[in-house]
Write a protein that holds these residues in place. Structure first.
Motif, mmCIF file in Angstrom:
data_model
loop_
_atom_site.group_PDB
_atom_site.id
_atom_site.type_symbol
_atom_site.label_atom_id
_atom_site.label_comp_id
_atom_site.label_asym_id
_atom_site.label_seq_id
_atom_site.Cartn_x
_atom_site.Cartn_y
_atom_site.Cartn_z
ATOM 1 N N GLN A 45 29.447 23.901 49.018
ATOM 2 C CA GLN A 45 30.101 24.871 49.155
ATOM 3 C C GLN A 45 31.270 25.276 47.975
ATOM 4 O O GLN A 45 31.837 24.460 47.992
ATOM 5 C CB GLN A 45 30.966 24.994 50.480
ATOM 6 C CG GLN A 45 30.085 25.102 51.694
ATOM 7 C CD GLN A 45 31.051 25.232 53.009
ATOM 8 O OE1 GLN A 45 31.959 24.743 53.142
ATOM 9 N NE2 GLN A 45 30.420 25.770 54.017
ATOM 10 N N PRO A 46 31.045 26.356 47.410
ATOM 11 C CA PRO A 46 32.026 26.762 46.210
ATOM 12 C C PRO A 46 33.430 26.852 47.026
ATOM 13 O O PRO A 46 33.716 26.927 48.143
ATOM 14 C CB PRO A 46 31.551 28.060 45.883
ATOM 15 C CG PRO A 46 30.212 28.345 46.318
ATOM 16 C CD PRO A 46 29.910 27.554 47.519
ATOM 17 N N PRO A 47 34.397 26.667 46.038
ATOM 18 C CA PRO A 47 35.863 26.970 46.735
ATOM 19 C C PRO A 47 36.126 28.317 47.301
ATOM 20 O O PRO A 47 35.354 29.057 46.683
ATOM 21 C CB PRO A 47 36.857 26.690 45.256
ATOM 22 C CG PRO A 47 35.831 26.108 44.414
ATOM 23 C CD PRO A 47 34.303 26.444 44.640
ATOM 24 N N ARG A 48 36.887 28.446 48.234
ATOM 25 C CA ARG A 48 37.112 29.488 48.981
ATOM 26 C C ARG A 48 38.381 30.013 48.654
ATOM 27 O O ARG A 48 38.606 31.265 48.806
ATOM 28 C CB ARG A 48 37.030 29.221 50.620
ATOM 29 C CG ARG A 48 35.459 28.681 51.015
ATOM 30 C CD ARG A 48 35.899 28.162 52.472
ATOM 31 N NE ARG A 48 34.598 27.302 52.811
ATOM 32 C CZ ARG A 48 34.501 27.005 53.914
ATOM 33 N NH1 ARG A 48 35.601 26.769 54.829
ATOM 34 N NH2 ARG A 48 33.470 26.270 54.178
ATOM 35 N N ASP A 57 39.508 23.792 51.022
ATOM 36 C CA ASP A 57 39.269 23.117 49.884
ATOM 37 C C ASP A 57 39.904 21.934 49.475
ATOM 38 O O ASP A 57 39.561 21.145 48.701
ATOM 39 C CB ASP A 57 39.806 24.253 48.782
ATOM 40 C CG ASP A 57 38.871 25.527 48.548
ATOM 41 O OD1 ASP A 57 37.681 25.519 49.160
ATOM 42 O OD2 ASP A 57 39.347 26.630 47.795
ATOM 43 N N THR A 198 33.987 29.673 40.952
ATOM 44 C CA THR A 198 33.277 29.115 42.003
ATOM 45 C C THR A 198 31.889 28.327 41.543
ATOM 46 O O THR A 198 31.213 28.114 42.184
ATOM 47 C CB THR A 198 32.877 30.179 43.108
ATOM 48 O OG1 THR A 198 32.105 31.353 42.466
ATOM 49 C CG2 THR A 198 34.055 30.691 43.709
ATOM 50 N N SER A 199 31.869 27.987 40.108
ATOM 51 C CA SER A 199 30.743 27.491 39.691
ATOM 52 C C SER A 199 30.960 25.849 39.214
ATOM 53 O O SER A 199 29.860 25.208 39.312
ATOM 54 C CB SER A 199 30.197 28.158 38.384
ATOM 55 O OG SER A 199 31.113 28.214 37.451
ATOM 56 N N PHE A 223 28.856 23.519 41.901
ATOM 57 C CA PHE A 223 28.869 24.088 43.136
ATOM 58 C C PHE A 223 27.488 24.614 43.230
ATOM 59 O O PHE A 223 26.976 25.611 42.481
ATOM 60 C CB PHE A 223 29.874 24.852 43.574
ATOM 61 C CG PHE A 223 31.325 24.341 43.439
ATOM 62 C CD1 PHE A 223 31.675 23.501 44.182
ATOM 63 C CD2 PHE A 223 32.079 24.759 42.195
ATOM 64 C CE1 PHE A 223 32.958 23.039 44.220
ATOM 65 C CE2 PHE A 223 33.293 24.390 42.028
ATOM 66 C CZ PHE A 223 33.643 23.270 43.193
ATOM 67 N N ALA A 376 31.684 32.357 52.882
ATOM 68 C CA ALA A 376 32.784 33.044 52.381
ATOM 69 C C ALA A 376 32.826 34.478 52.779
ATOM 70 O O ALA A 376 33.913 35.180 52.754
ATOM 71 C CB ALA A 376 32.889 32.830 50.779
#
Length: 496
Positions: A45-48, A57, A198-199, A223, A376
């Motif tokens: 999961q990428p950061p929210r 996170d 978010t990468s 991510f 998200a």
């Protein structure tokens, strides 16, 4: 537990995922500037929230060993020293002695004022970290090395609460803007040096770490929400550690590269008790009776999960020993009521679970629509009660090692994660009793009683307990396989 390899990834599938992997770790060499190699990690999961420790996170920061807490948990869930070396309770107050010789990544020293600042920011956040749901907490510095934490009522779980990654202690620089920025502000063996939206994220070894120099020179994180792409990254050698390999991909990988870890995680169907068809308790009961969890475990999870008997699974064996039959409302008869079930794509199995549930509930007489997005883009609607039902994979002891916090967060009238919109006085009373009971057998009994109170409402239908599948390349040494999802890369992890 090692999983058997059953078939190879077809060439066409490799071609299909190649575009997803292009540039996944481009520009990142496994060779480090110091001794050893950098560790390449593919996260699900990428950061929210920009990696704010006040959100979920925080668990990424913990898994990368960059942010630390006053207390950590041992394998049994008991509190042990981290940034605090010892503590003692006196009524509503707990006194913590702060570890000497600790510096933040910006070179400033850890002291009582730094601890107070971080805890105060968490306690005043909106929304609060889940671990502080229903908890009034204040902290003050008694001297340079001593912090007194006081709660509104006597709380036996304060040390366990302070182990939550959402209560990480960061340097003053983290709090200078409108959001909490953890870059260069932790105390762990790895310093977070760069975040690319978010990468990706980059961490370098912090050579002044109080616990000793890390064995790897750094961590390069990508991510990768697509589960097939994550699995292919492990297979192709583009990643060293891969988080959450989907069940569908496990059999396509070399059995020596994957490890199955039983999780205190429950896949639950939350039913909206406040509005819509499931405001009717008899229709909630009808939905519960329509769910065939065993077929979901066999068909979707290929047997790599456990059918749920309650909200608390086999990772907490005492729950099954204390559980007694639950009295429930008699099921009504659905007459074509239309319901919308929401879930998310980040966990590859959940859309399949939703499709299976759609068939089961339609067979029972409901008309079912599905609404599936990335997490998200759907979380806020779920928390606002926009769905009639929501499928969630939920960790039950993630925050404190104690399930009372999870139960309160998800099912109390004022719980911050109350997707079921539950407002039941009996549940609230049971949760309050569980939260106030001293640790030990009495608390376990109170927790199981609270679970029973929730199940009686049919506001939540537990379906199965997951096992996570982690991929580690052949050269990885010392990667953590943590059921609580707090550790992944530690100071002892390296690439040989």
């Amino acid at each position: 537990m090692r999983l058997p390899a059953r078939r190879l990834l077809p060439a066409t599938a490799l071609t299909a995922v190649s575009a997803l992997l292009t540039g996944c770790f481009s520009g990142t060499s496994a060779e480090g500037d110091g001794d050893g190699k950098r560790i390449r990690v593919a996260m699900m999961q990428p950061p929210r929230s920009g990696l704010s420790p006040l959100s979920d996170d925080a668990f990424k920061l913990s898994r990368w060993s960059t942010a630390e807490t006053l207390v950590k948990l041992d394998a049994d869930g008991d509190a042990e020293p981290a940034l605090a070396t010892k503590w003692e309770q006196s009524g509503r107050s707990w006194t913590f002695e702060i570890r000497d010789g600790v510096t933040f990544h910006d070179g400033t020293e850890l002291d009582a004022e730094a601890v107070v600042r971080s805890l105060a920011k968490a306690a005043s956040a909106s929304p609060k970290p889940r671990i502080l749901d229903g908890v009034e907490l204040t902290a003050k510095a008694e001297d340079a090395d001593t912090v007194v934490v006081t709660t509104g009522t006597e709380d036996p779980l304060v040390p366990q609460r302070l182990s939550s990654p959402q209560l990480s202690i960061l340097a003053a620089k983290a709090y200078t803007g409108k959001t909490v920025d953890p870059v260069g502000a932790g105390t762990g063996p790895f310093e977070l040096t760069k975040v690319n939206g978010t990468s990706s994220a980059t961490l370098d070894r912090y050579d002044s770490y109080w616990g000793g120099k890390a064995k790897s020179p750094g961590i390069d994180v990508k991510f990768v929400p697509d589960g097939t792409a994550r699995a292919a990254a492990l297979r192709s050698g583009e990643a060293d550690i891969v988080e959450a390999v989907p069940v569908s991909q496990a059999a396509l990988l070399d059995e020596d590269l994957i490890t199955e870890v039983p999780m205190p995680r429950t896949n639950t169907l939350y039913l909206n008790t406040e509005s819509g068809p499931f405001k009717d308790a008899s229709l909630r009961a009808a939905a519960r009776e329509a769910v065939d969890a065993e077929s979901i475990v066999k068909g979707v999870y290929e047997g790599r999960a456990d059918v749920a008997e309650g909200l608390l699974g086999p990772a907490l064996p005492w729950a099954a020993e204390l559980r007694t039959p639950v009295s429930r409302t008699k099921a009504g008869t659905p007459t074509g009521q239309t319901i919308t079930i929401g879930t998310f794509t980040d966990r590859a199995e959940l859309p399949e679970v939703a499709a299976t549930l759609q068939q089961q509930l339609q067979k029972a007489g409901f008309k079912v629509k599905l609404d599936v997005h990335e997490y998200a883009n759907i979380e806020s609607d779920a928390l606002a009660g926009e769905f009639d039902a929501f499928i969630l994979s939920r960790a039950t002891v993630l925050d404190s090692g104690d399930p009372a916090a999870y139960l309160y967060s998800d099912f109390a009238s004022d719980g911050s994660f109350n997707i079921a919109q539950l407002a039941d006085t009996g549940v609230d009373e049971a949760l309050k009793k569980a939260g106030g009971t001293a640790t030990g057998d009495a608390r376990r009994k109170a927790v199981v009683a609270a679970e029973a109170a929730v199940l009686t409402t049919d506001g939540a239908v537990p379906m199965l307990h997951e096992r996570v599948i982690q991929g580690d390349a052949a050269g990885v040494v010392g990667a953590a396989h943590d059921p609580r999802e707090r550790e992944l890369v530690t100071a002892d992890t390296y690439i040989k």
